[in-house]
Design an enzyme around this catalytic site. Sequence first.
Site, PDB file in Angstrom:
ATOM      1  CB  CYS A 363      -0.880   5.137  11.731  1.00 10.88           C
ATOM      2  SG  CYS A 363      -1.781   4.616  13.219  1.00 10.88           S
ATOM      3  CG  HIS A 407       1.425   1.537  12.773  1.00 11.30           C
ATOM      4  ND1 HIS A 407       1.511   2.907  12.764  1.00 11.30           N
ATOM      5  CD2 HIS A 407       1.960   1.121  11.582  1.00 11.30           C
ATOM      6  CE1 HIS A 407       2.090   3.310  11.643  1.00 11.30           C
ATOM      7  NE2 HIS A 407       2.357   2.248  10.904  1.00 11.30           N
ATOM      8  CG  ASP A 423       3.646   2.333   7.691  1.00 12.20           C
ATOM      9  OD1 ASP A 423       2.705   3.142   7.623  1.00 12.20           O
ATOM     10  OD2 ASP A 423       4.213   2.049   8.765  1.00 12.20           O
TER      11      ASP A 423
END
Length: 474
Positions: A363, A407, A423
């Site tokens: 991420c 994250h 995202d």
Amino acid sequence: MSRIAVIPRISLTWLLVAQVLVIIPHLTHLPLWIIGLWLGSAAWRIQIFRMRARYPNAWAKGALMLAAALGVFLSRGSLIGLDAGVVLLVAAFVLKLLEMRTRRDALVLIFLGFFVVVTAYLFDDSMLMAFYSLLPVTAMLAALIGLQQSSLATSGLSESMTPADIADLSRSAALAFRASFNGETPPRSELYWRALTLDRFDGRRWSQSDYAEFGPAAQWQKRGEILSYSIVMQPSAQRWLFALDVAETNLEQTRQMSDFRLQRRQPVDRSLIYQATSWPQAVRESQPAPGTLRRALQLPPQGEPRSRAWAEQLKRDYPQPEQLVQALLSHFNREPFAYTLRPPTLGENNIDDFLFETRSGFCAHYAGAMTYVLRAAGIPARVVAGYQGGEYNPAGNYVQVRQFDAHAWVEYWQEGQGWVSVDPTFQVAPELIEMGLEEALADEQSFLEDSPFSPLRYRNLSWLNELRLAWDNI
């Protein structure tokens, strides 16, 4: 975001104070250029902390050392002897501030400061001097305590982020917090727990700007569904709290900062329970201050030539920000990008290498790269760091969020809509967002590979998993 490598703000502050107090007794026998050396070094160090200057390279450090030695020789006529030796020691004490990168470096600086305090007795051994020496010693002990307290957060988020930090967190099963909702628990894919907003980039590391710390609260409008919940947070040695966007809380000594995070006045050094209310569909800063957008466009003056060129091409092909964002997300989904905790090593132009060569990461790679490209295309954007999802415990009707749920995602600003969250990792590994890290790494078999006896690795055994959840509820 794992073991703290950078020097925390409180320790740096006390170190600067300690250096002043250590040097004062020596002023009667030090050349004046030492004062200028300290002022310059302190200013440079502060700019390094603010990500507005780089650490001196080997050539710069060598030049500073030679200049200091030349200054001692010209002012004392020699490089040996009591006077010359003390001046050299004080100069080294000052210059060490510039190359201090890690906790170990800070410890060396502190111990060197104690030694400089002792040398003051060679010139003045009066009782007054003995009492005064308690001041610099106290300041250095305060800096030492600050270092020790910051290292308590060995598996939690810190004030800045590199991909390696998220990788370390992903290997930890330590509990971060539990959340209980008043009503139905939202789906895992909607649980984006904000901790920090990182709007400053130095070419390697994303960090939060000082403005977020001292600026006024952000302007936003409440819209749509309301979520009410309670959090039981584990000690983190940090001041920020975890919450869904956009959150309010009536917890004492806590306020919403200019980047939408919740922050206490004091660090969370013990378990903390608080209530929060969030509006996930709120409009966030439809009319932000010009400085906010300017900070969300900041990039280093050089580096990442391929990413910058690609951003210019995207800007020509997709003149509307929303179109460009969707094109970038589609690129991550369409091209052969991979999610892994074992990414290849990246070079000096790490974003170029990731986007056009390795195309493998997690991420932090995806959020950092997307934010960089958006900024290069003229779209204000920033990285949000926190946690995503969490494991639902039906025995107690709550969600437990662990360090491996750490994250990073992206929010960009669009006129008329304010800050919009996206995202990019979801485009590459939707199973991570919908089911968790274990599913995302099923092929790689790297989930908690350093903890073979963790019961979390055996959640496929229903009886063992039910026993674990029941014990956690107790």
